[in-house]
Design a protein around this motif. Structure first.
Motif, mmCIF file in Angstrom:
data_model
loop_
_atom_site.group_PDB
_atom_site.id
_atom_site.type_symbol
_atom_site.label_atom_id
_atom_site.label_comp_id
_atom_site.label_asym_id
_atom_site.label_seq_id
_atom_site.Cartn_x
_atom_site.Cartn_y
_atom_site.Cartn_z
ATOM 1 N N THR A 225 0.801 -1.231 0.000
ATOM 2 C CA THR A 225 0.000 0.000 0.000
ATOM 3 C C THR A 225 0.835 1.282 0.000
ATOM 4 O OG1 THR A 225 -1.544 -1.290 1.299
ATOM 5 C CG2 THR A 225 -2.030 1.031 1.051
ATOM 6 N N PRO A 226 1.794 1.453 0.932
ATOM 7 C CA PRO A 226 2.520 2.728 0.947
ATOM 8 C C PRO A 226 3.253 3.004 -0.368
ATOM 9 C CG PRO A 226 3.045 1.399 2.868
ATOM 10 C CD PRO A 226 2.241 0.551 1.991
ATOM 11 N N ASP A 227 3.929 1.985 -0.902
ATOM 12 C CA ASP A 227 4.680 2.183 -2.144
ATOM 13 C C ASP A 227 3.761 2.558 -3.293
ATOM 14 O OD1 ASP A 227 6.908 1.567 -0.784
ATOM 15 O OD2 ASP A 227 7.227 -0.407 -1.666
ATOM 16 N N VAL A 228 2.640 1.849 -3.401
ATOM 17 C CA VAL A 228 1.751 2.084 -4.535
ATOM 18 C C VAL A 228 1.056 3.442 -4.396
ATOM 19 C CG1 VAL A 228 -0.316 1.260 -5.694
ATOM 20 C CG2 VAL A 228 1.410 -0.350 -4.959
ATOM 21 N N TYR A 229 0.592 3.766 -3.189
ATOM 22 C CA TYR A 229 -0.102 5.036 -2.998
ATOM 23 C C TYR A 229 0.846 6.205 -3.228
ATOM 24 C CZ TYR A 229 -4.440 3.071 -1.120
ATOM 25 O OH TYR A 229 -5.631 2.424 -0.959
ATOM 26 N N GLN A 230 2.116 6.025 -2.820
ATOM 27 C CA GLN A 230 3.073 7.101 -3.014
ATOM 28 C C GLN A 230 3.491 7.212 -4.478
ATOM 29 O OE1 GLN A 230 6.731 6.643 -0.870
ATOM 30 N NE2 GLN A 230 7.422 8.704 -1.331
ATOM 31 N N GLY A 231 3.671 6.059 -5.136
ATOM 32 C CA GLY A 231 4.144 6.080 -6.510
ATOM 33 C C GLY A 231 3.102 6.548 -7.501
ATOM 34 N N ALA A 232 1.848 6.214 -7.274
ATOM 35 C CA ALA A 232 0.796 6.552 -8.235
ATOM 36 C C ALA A 232 0.576 8.065 -8.248
ATOM 37 C CB ALA A 232 -0.495 5.847 -7.846
ATOM 38 N N ILE A 281 -0.228 -1.186 13.152
ATOM 39 C CA ILE A 281 0.830 -0.979 12.161
ATOM 40 C C ILE A 281 0.574 0.294 11.375
ATOM 41 C CG2 ILE A 281 1.781 -1.892 10.016
ATOM 42 C CD1 ILE A 281 1.594 -4.636 11.207
ATOM 43 N N GLY A 282 -0.682 0.487 10.965
ATOM 44 C CA GLY A 282 -1.001 1.684 10.182
ATOM 45 C C GLY A 282 -0.686 2.957 10.942
ATOM 46 N N ASN A 283 -1.155 3.046 12.181
ATOM 47 C CA ASN A 283 -0.966 4.280 12.944
ATOM 48 C C ASN A 283 0.481 4.503 13.339
ATOM 49 O OD1 ASN A 283 -3.516 5.563 13.110
ATOM 50 N ND2 ASN A 283 -4.222 3.897 14.408
ATOM 51 N N LEU A 284 1.176 3.420 13.781
ATOM 52 C CA LEU A 284 2.564 3.596 14.213
ATOM 53 C C LEU A 284 3.456 3.993 13.044
ATOM 54 C CD1 LEU A 284 2.972 0.681 16.766
ATOM 55 C CD2 LEU A 284 2.878 3.133 17.215
ATOM 56 N N ALA A 285 3.234 3.363 11.893
ATOM 57 C CA ALA A 285 4.092 3.682 10.748
ATOM 58 C C ALA A 285 3.794 5.080 10.222
ATOM 59 C CB ALA A 285 3.893 2.655 9.643
ATOM 60 N N GLN A 290 7.573 11.209 6.181
ATOM 61 C CA GLN A 290 7.862 12.566 5.721
ATOM 62 C C GLN A 290 7.073 12.909 4.453
ATOM 63 O OE1 GLN A 290 9.449 14.709 7.503
ATOM 64 N NE2 GLN A 290 9.781 13.085 9.000
ATOM 65 N N SER A 291 6.614 11.871 3.756
ATOM 66 C CA SER A 291 5.862 12.094 2.526
ATOM 67 C C SER A 291 4.366 12.141 2.854
ATOM 68 C CB SER A 291 6.153 10.965 1.545
ATOM 69 O OG SER A 291 5.051 10.754 0.710
ATOM 70 N N VAL A 292 3.672 13.143 2.314
ATOM 71 C CA VAL A 292 2.242 13.265 2.620
ATOM 72 C C VAL A 292 1.472 12.056 2.132
ATOM 73 C CG1 VAL A 292 0.255 14.785 2.476
ATOM 74 C CG2 VAL A 292 2.515 15.697 2.084
ATOM 75 N N LYS A 293 1.741 11.674 0.869
ATOM 76 C CA LYS A 293 0.976 10.572 0.300
ATOM 77 C C LYS A 293 1.230 9.274 1.058
ATOM 78 C CE LYS A 293 1.038 10.506 -4.401
ATOM 79 N NZ LYS A 293 1.883 10.837 -5.561
ATOM 80 N N ARG A 294 2.487 9.090 1.464
ATOM 81 C CA ARG A 294 2.824 7.872 2.196
ATOM 82 C C ARG A 294 2.138 7.850 3.556
ATOM 83 N NH1 ARG A 294 6.556 4.399 0.466
ATOM 84 N NH2 ARG A 294 7.197 2.856 1.978
ATOM 85 N N MET A 295 2.104 9.022 4.198
ATOM 86 C CA MET A 295 1.435 9.109 5.490
ATOM 87 C C MET A 295 -0.053 8.808 5.337
ATOM 88 S SD MET A 295 0.449 12.113 7.845
ATOM 89 C CE MET A 295 -1.182 11.705 7.310
ATOM 90 N N LEU A 296 -0.671 9.398 4.300
ATOM 91 C CA LEU A 296 -2.096 9.132 4.077
ATOM 92 C C LEU A 296 -2.319 7.666 3.719
ATOM 93 C CD1 LEU A 296 -3.222 12.343 2.190
ATOM 94 C CD2 LEU A 296 -3.874 11.621 4.469
ATOM 95 N N ALA A 297 -1.333 7.039 3.068
ATOM 96 C CA ALA A 297 -1.462 5.617 2.744
ATOM 97 C C ALA A 297 -1.522 4.800 4.034
ATOM 98 C CB ALA A 297 -0.290 5.165 1.885
ATOM 99 N N TYR A 298 -0.597 5.091 4.964
ATOM 100 C CA TYR A 298 -0.639 4.363 6.239
ATOM 101 C C TYR A 298 -1.927 4.662 6.983
ATOM 102 C CZ TYR A 298 4.006 2.370 6.014
ATOM 103 O OH TYR A 298 5.082 1.615 5.670
ATOM 104 N N SER A 299 -2.405 5.905 6.871
ATOM 105 C CA SER A 299 -3.663 6.223 7.539
ATOM 106 C C SER A 299 -4.804 5.415 6.924
ATOM 107 C CB SER A 299 -3.912 7.728 7.464
ATOM 108 O OG SER A 299 -5.094 8.019 6.796
#
Lengths: 481, 100
Positions: A225-232, A281-285, A290-299
């Motif tokens: 999820t984080p990689d794909v949400y950040q990359g897209a 895992i979602g909340n702790l990560a 530092q990346s907005v999209k990555r943070m929203l992905a974990y959220s």
């Protein structure tokens, strides 16, 4: 073996209309009618929704159970179409800035993917479910990689494709096992023939949880999820985070409650564990991103955990309705958040790493409108009253309490406190952050359609907060049809 | 061993070999082949079960999976091409800039 009646076609109409809209848009591209594509997309989606409203009726299957437009299809289908409409609006004229080819394929693929999502939530047959699953997924794989010159986009697409196909192959093998154990692909027949405590059927259940858990990013299956949400590209991330998750959860719930109800005691325990893991895992990560999209992905991973709580308490109580309400609110707040990030990126030059949270510094003052929508979405994601996100969490926790899952509720409540920190961090940067080393703050030029989309998402989050009780009741009644 | 049991066993072996390949191999093209192998393992099991039950649903399912596998191969190769243009490699481990 009987053929189909003309009335079956009426049940098929939402899918036909949406597909026709996609085809017309491709043809319009051929004849260079570029300007109308948003209009085509929006009106096609609206028409599909009207047909869905008109033709959904209780307990009436078309094509021998292949298409099943009942209350559940109506609820999840409506959320999917609303999310599609907002994400079409958000992405309009923004794609070129994200490095995506400016052709019509972005919109067409989103619409076709929504057709797959719609099929997934409105069928009672595992064949159709799998077809819808793949149609949705294949379109989203392409969408992820559409920013062809961006390394991150290509990499995200590759990861999503390999892991996604891997997980859907396991889902397929789960279907094989169920077919072998029950001799049928219809959910209702499976439910009546499910043997209790059969190793084969328990394996199948596990494979289903793996397949769907991957798509909704439940914890051990969330790594993509984080990689794909950040990359897209951001517009696509918004679409993915909303539509794919709703469809996968809708179909997941239908399979769990429709076919696996006799095994409820086993999957409730499993989902309990997965839900806790996912939230933690979602909340702790998300805390250290530092990346907005990555943070929203974990959220968004963490939010999948909250929705799963509703499924856990769905067998005895009204958890199903609270899950559906959670998904409804979640789709709008996540669209609002990703849409605002997309709009904010429109103003920054491409040389700067515009994905950093710091790049939002001063946004609240330079672009008040985007700032307000982003704030509403983030506060709602954090679960503060009187926004929709608060009531979504409240309803899910309440039904879980009523069903006796007090431990789960305590863990979830602690998790939402954790979440508060990283959502507020963005807002602090946005309103009080210094933008000295970042860029001269210029108001991003946001296209009108995008503003409409943002306004709609922000308004719906507010509105669903104010009239939460009413909508929970409506959803509950419709789901029980 | 009956024909059904034998076909099911071969189907399971194919599926597991494919799954193992996806996890172990680093070349994307081989990974794509392994994904196809997984789908074909499921196909074989479907045909065997449909034969045993005398039910057509399983066999019809296979036709749809064949179509899906073709679409998946097309999309997969397009993505591999896109990755190769950006990274000049088709190794899964080398195309990894996103992390955290």
């Amino acid at each position: 073996m009987i053929g189909f009646q003309p009335s079956d076609l009426a049940q098929l109409s939402p899918f036909l209309v949406l597909t026709a809209a996609a085809v017309v848009m491709l043809l319009a591209e051929l004849f260079h009618v570029f300007r109308l594509r948003l209009l085509f997309g929006i009106s096609g989606t609206a028409a599909a929704w009207l047909f869905l409203l008109r033709n959904a009726r209780p307990q009436d299957a078309a094509f021998r159970g292949m298409i099943f437009l009942d209350g559940q299809s109506l609820v999840f289908g409506s959320i999917i179409l609303a999310a599609l409409m907002i994400s079409l609006l958000l992405g309009d004229k923004q794609h070129a800035a994200q490095g995506v080819t400016s052709g019509v394929e972005v919109e067409v693929l989103q619409i076709l993917s929504a057709v797959g999502a719609l099929v997934m939530v409105s069928t009672a047959n595992l064949l159709m479910l799998f077809l819808g699953f793949e149609l949705m997924s294949l379109c989203v794989y392409i969408l992820t990689g559409l920013a062809r010159k961006e390394r991150a986009s290509a990499e995200g697409a590759l990861k999503y494709f390999i892991l996604g196909s891997f997980s859907s192959a396991f889902l397929l093998y789960g279907v094989v096992l169920i077919y072998g154990a029950c001799g049928s692909l219809q959910l209702a027949e499976i439910s009546s023939r499910v043997p209790a405590d059969n190793l084969l059927i328990l394996t199948a259940l596990g494979l289903f949880i793996f397949g769907f858990g991957f798509k909704v990013s439940l914890a051990p299956f969330h790594v993509w999820t984080p990689d794909v949400y950040q990359g897209a590209p951001a517009a696509i991330t918004a679409f993915m985070a909303a539509v794919v998750k709703i469809a996968a959860f809708g179909a997941f719930a239908r399979v769990l409650f429709g076919a696996f109800l006799p095994l409820a005691s086993s999957w409730i325990k499993l989902l309990w564990v997965l839900s806790v893991l996912t939230m933690l895992i979602g909340n702790l990560a998300a805390l250290r991103q530092q990346s907005v999209k990555r943070m929203l992905a974990y959220s968004s991973i963490a939010h999948a955990g909250y929705v799963a709580i509703g499924l856990v308490s769905g067998v005895q109580g009204s958890g199903y309705a609270s899950s559906a309400f959670y998904l409804l609110v979640y789709s709008f707040m996540t669209l609002g958040a990703f849409g605002a990030v997309l709009a904010a990126q429109a103003g920054s030059d491409a040389q700067y790493d515009r994905d950093k949270i710091d790049s939002l510094a001063g946004l609240g003052w330079s672009a008040p409108f985007i700032g307000v929508v982003l704030s509403i979405s983030l506060l709602s994601l954090a679960g503060l009253p009187p926004l929709g996100g608060f009531f979504a969490k409240f309803f899910v926790f309440r039904t879980a309490m009523e069903s006796g899952y007090t431990g789960l509720v305590i863990i979830a409540a602690l998790n939402s406190v954790l979440g508060l920190y990283y959502y507020l961090r963005i807002m602090v940067v946005m309103y009080f952050g210094r933008s000295h080393e970042v860029r001269t703050v210029s108001a991003p030029k946001v296209p009108a359609a995008s503003c409409v989309g943002l306004a709609a998402a922000g308004f719906l989050v507010l509105y669903l907060g104010i009239s939460a009780g009413h909508w929970l009741e409506v959803l509950g009644n419709t789901l029980r049809w | 061993m009956t024909v059904t049991a034998f076909s099911l066993a071969v189907g399971l072996v194919l599926f597991l070999l494919g799954a193992l390949g996806v996890l172990v191999r680093r070349n994307v093209l081989i990974v794509l082949m392994c994904l196809e192998l997984m789908l074909n393992g499921a196909n074989l099991s479907f045909v065997a079960l449909a034969q045993a039950f005398g039910d057509l649903a399983g066999q019809v399912f296979v036709f749809f999976i064949l179509a899906i596998a073709a679409a998946e191969a097309a999309v997969g190769l397009a993505i591999v091409l896109c990755v190769f243009r950006n990274y000049r490699t088709v190794d899964v481990n080398e195309a990894a800039s996103l992390h955290g």
